[in-house]
Enzyme design. Sequence first.
Site, PDB file in Angstrom:
ATOM      1  N   HIS A  53       0.930  -1.090   0.055  1.00 34.52           N
ATOM      2  CA  HIS A  53       0.025  -0.058   0.012  1.00 34.52           C
ATOM      3  C   HIS A  53       0.854   1.330   0.022  1.00 34.52           C
ATOM      4  O   HIS A  53       1.993   1.500   0.686  1.00 34.52           O
ATOM      5  CB  HIS A  53      -0.860   0.051   1.375  1.00 34.52           C
ATOM      6  CG  HIS A  53      -1.674  -1.190   1.214  1.00 34.52           C
ATOM      7  ND1 HIS A  53      -3.278  -0.963   0.838  1.00 34.52           N
ATOM      8  CD2 HIS A  53      -1.700  -2.307   1.686  1.00 34.52           C
ATOM      9  CE1 HIS A  53      -3.920  -1.973   0.748  1.00 34.52           C
ATOM     10  NE2 HIS A  53      -3.093  -2.858   1.224  1.00 34.52           N
ATOM     11  N   ASP A  70      -0.368 -20.041  -0.558  1.00 37.74           N
ATOM     12  CA  ASP A  70       0.211 -20.241  -1.825  1.00 37.74           C
ATOM     13  C   ASP A  70       1.641 -20.704  -1.820  1.00 37.74           C
ATOM     14  O   ASP A  70       2.312 -20.815  -2.874  1.00 37.74           O
ATOM     15  CB  ASP A  70       0.219 -18.814  -2.634  1.00 37.74           C
ATOM     16  CG  ASP A  70       1.009 -17.719  -1.717  1.00 37.74           C
ATOM     17  OD1 ASP A  70       1.392 -18.041  -0.505  1.00 37.74           O
ATOM     18  OD2 ASP A  70       0.977 -16.589  -2.230  1.00 37.74           O
ATOM     19  N   HIS A  95       3.276 -16.928   1.085  1.00 36.30           N
ATOM     20  CA  HIS A  95       2.801 -16.065   2.094  1.00 36.30           C
ATOM     21  C   HIS A  95       3.235 -16.799   3.557  1.00 36.30           C
ATOM     22  O   HIS A  95       3.329 -15.948   4.348  1.00 36.30           O
ATOM     23  CB  HIS A  95       1.471 -15.530   1.824  1.00 36.30           C
ATOM     24  CG  HIS A  95       1.353 -14.502   1.067  1.00 36.30           C
ATOM     25  ND1 HIS A  95       1.185 -14.880  -0.431  1.00 36.30           N
ATOM     26  CD2 HIS A  95       1.023 -13.124   1.145  1.00 36.30           C
ATOM     27  CE1 HIS A  95       1.074 -13.616  -1.016  1.00 36.30           C
ATOM     28  NE2 HIS A  95       1.119 -12.372  -0.264  1.00 36.30           N
ATOM     29  N   ASN A 102       0.689 -11.914   7.724  1.00 39.43           N
ATOM     30  CA  ASN A 102       1.243 -10.926   6.690  1.00 39.43           C
ATOM     31  C   ASN A 102       0.507  -9.354   7.129  1.00 39.43           C
ATOM     32  O   ASN A 102      -0.660  -9.562   7.279  1.00 39.43           O
ATOM     33  CB  ASN A 102       0.760 -11.650   5.302  1.00 39.43           C
ATOM     34  CG  ASN A 102       1.591 -12.338   4.921  1.00 39.43           C
ATOM     35  OD1 ASN A 102       2.620 -12.425   4.431  1.00 39.43           O
ATOM     36  ND2 ASN A 102       0.975 -13.773   5.143  1.00 39.43           N
ATOM     37  N   GLY A 103       1.515  -8.841   7.107  1.00 36.90           N
ATOM     38  CA  GLY A 103       0.996  -7.214   7.306  1.00 36.90           C
ATOM     39  C   GLY A 103       1.021  -7.324   8.802  1.00 36.90           C
ATOM     40  O   GLY A 103      -0.113  -6.181   9.254  1.00 36.90           O
ATOM     41  N   ARG A 107       6.424 -14.363  24.482  1.00 42.00           N
ATOM     42  CA  ARG A 107       5.934 -13.434  25.267  1.00 42.00           C
ATOM     43  C   ARG A 107       4.920 -12.176  24.697  1.00 42.00           C
ATOM     44  O   ARG A 107       4.863 -11.287  25.448  1.00 42.00           O
ATOM     45  CB  ARG A 107       7.404 -12.640  25.907  1.00 42.00           C
ATOM     46  CG  ARG A 107       7.957 -13.599  26.900  1.00 42.00           C
ATOM     47  CD  ARG A 107       9.132 -12.956  27.692  1.00 42.00           C
ATOM     48  NE  ARG A 107      10.120 -12.507  26.923  1.00 42.00           N
ATOM     49  CZ  ARG A 107      11.182 -13.205  26.563  1.00 42.00           C
ATOM     50  NH1 ARG A 107      11.177 -14.788  27.039  1.00 42.00           N
ATOM     51  NH2 ARG A 107      12.085 -12.916  25.942  1.00 42.00           N
ATOM     52  N   ALA A 144       3.228  -8.459  -2.819  1.00 43.81           N
ATOM     53  CA  ALA A 144       2.390  -7.584  -3.271  1.00 43.81           C
ATOM     54  C   ALA A 144       1.258  -8.508  -3.801  1.00 43.81           C
ATOM     55  O   ALA A 144       0.985  -8.543  -4.821  1.00 43.81           O
ATOM     56  CB  ALA A 144       2.876  -6.515  -4.346  1.00 43.81           C
ATOM     57  N   GLY A 145       0.598  -9.068  -2.879  1.00 43.18           N
ATOM     58  CA  GLY A 145      -0.510  -9.943  -3.319  1.00 43.18           C
ATOM     59  C   GLY A 145       0.010 -11.164  -3.654  1.00 43.18           C
ATOM     60  O   GLY A 145       1.153 -11.404  -3.570  1.00 43.18           O
ATOM     61  N   ASP A 182      -5.911 -13.033  -2.204  1.00 47.26           N
ATOM     62  CA  ASP A 182      -5.480 -11.798  -2.380  1.00 47.26           C
ATOM     63  C   ASP A 182      -4.611 -11.581  -3.541  1.00 47.26           C
ATOM     64  O   ASP A 182      -3.557 -10.966  -3.726  1.00 47.26           O
ATOM     65  CB  ASP A 182      -4.323 -11.850  -1.130  1.00 47.26           C
ATOM     66  CG  ASP A 182      -3.904 -10.523  -0.909  1.00 47.26           C
ATOM     67  OD1 ASP A 182      -4.446  -9.294  -1.476  1.00 47.26           O
ATOM     68  OD2 ASP A 182      -2.654  -9.974  -0.234  1.00 47.26           O
TER      69      ASP A 182
END
Length: 386
Positions: A145, A252, A255, A223-224, A231, A312-313, A277
């Site tokens: 993004h 896939d 990821h 992811n992200g 902990r 990226a996707g 995605d």
Amino acid sequence: MPAHVIHSARLVSEGRILHNGWVRFEDDTIAEVDTGDDWRISVAGDQPDAVTDADGAWLTPGFVDIHNHGGGGASFDDGDDSISTALAMHQRHGTTRFVLSLVTAPVEDLAVRLAGIAALTAADPRILGSHLEGPFLDVAHKGAHDPALLRPSTGADIDVLLGAAGGTLRQITIAPELPGGLDAVRAFAAAGVAVAVGHTAADYGRTLAAFDAGASILTHAFNGMDGIHHRAPGPVAAATHTPGVTLEIINDGTHVHPEVVRMVFASAPGRVAMITDAMAAAGSSDGDYVLGSLAVEVRDGVARLADGGSIAGSTLTLDDALRRAVTEVGISVEDAVLAITEIPAAAVGRGHDLGRLAAGYAADAVILDDDFRVLQVFAAGAPLPH
């Protein structure tokens, strides 16, 4: 009423396998499901439009993808023609219902795109509505993004986006730790939108607070966001801990490692939704693409930002996600099919009529061979070109 019958199948639905199963469609609805040869009696006195002998192949509900940005060289951000191109490609791979995901853009641009998808949703039953992945995301977990466009939400932003979507915004991904983040979760959830936590710096406690405020999905788990530390358990552990939260997973092989995928299925049984995605390169060739405003390079089927190399996707399709789940991860066929049918449908409020081969549900179905490769797709009771 004319009927379409599919018989002699290994029918997979609702977490079970029915051998020698059959299903009868009447128009765009499933009329009857059973096993054996009683389908002949079911259509006695009526001439079905068609009878399909599945010859022992797998028969599943049509796949439901709640997080998908495009395919076939086209992006859902780019208007009606591109949407049509991408939908057609994914349909050939078994997906019959879609939530169209939009990447981060200025709010005014997103409003225009939401209004366009709202019009398509009213006309095209394949489209369940839209998913806003941004702009209310954390810059440090931006993924693919544009960081210049990421921002905390405001009440005015929320009103503009909900108004433009006209009741068709199915899902929105939010970083709940941003200023006003929990208020945004509450506002979108109150409007009937499935709120997802994602692209976030939220810790375990803040993620739990978001779920308590009404969030119900974790956007592409692992992811992200921060991972699981002994902990600092983070968002994934908060999601597995919270009943009713659906965890998206991109299966896939890039990821998320297959063993971690297996752990997620084991930790949240009945709550994992496999998503693609997918971006424009899905079903297309390696090359250079654009995702939102950012340049993407696709090499060996893996999409990464040209600047920085972040994933990226994906170029995934749901039939491939199913195949990998069974053959690489070791998930049962029953659970893997649930994760691309009933569970994602329920996550966006369509579990009452989509995602099952059962009477009264939509007449969407997929016939697959022993290796889970698509042989035939049925949408609204009709076979699609393959």
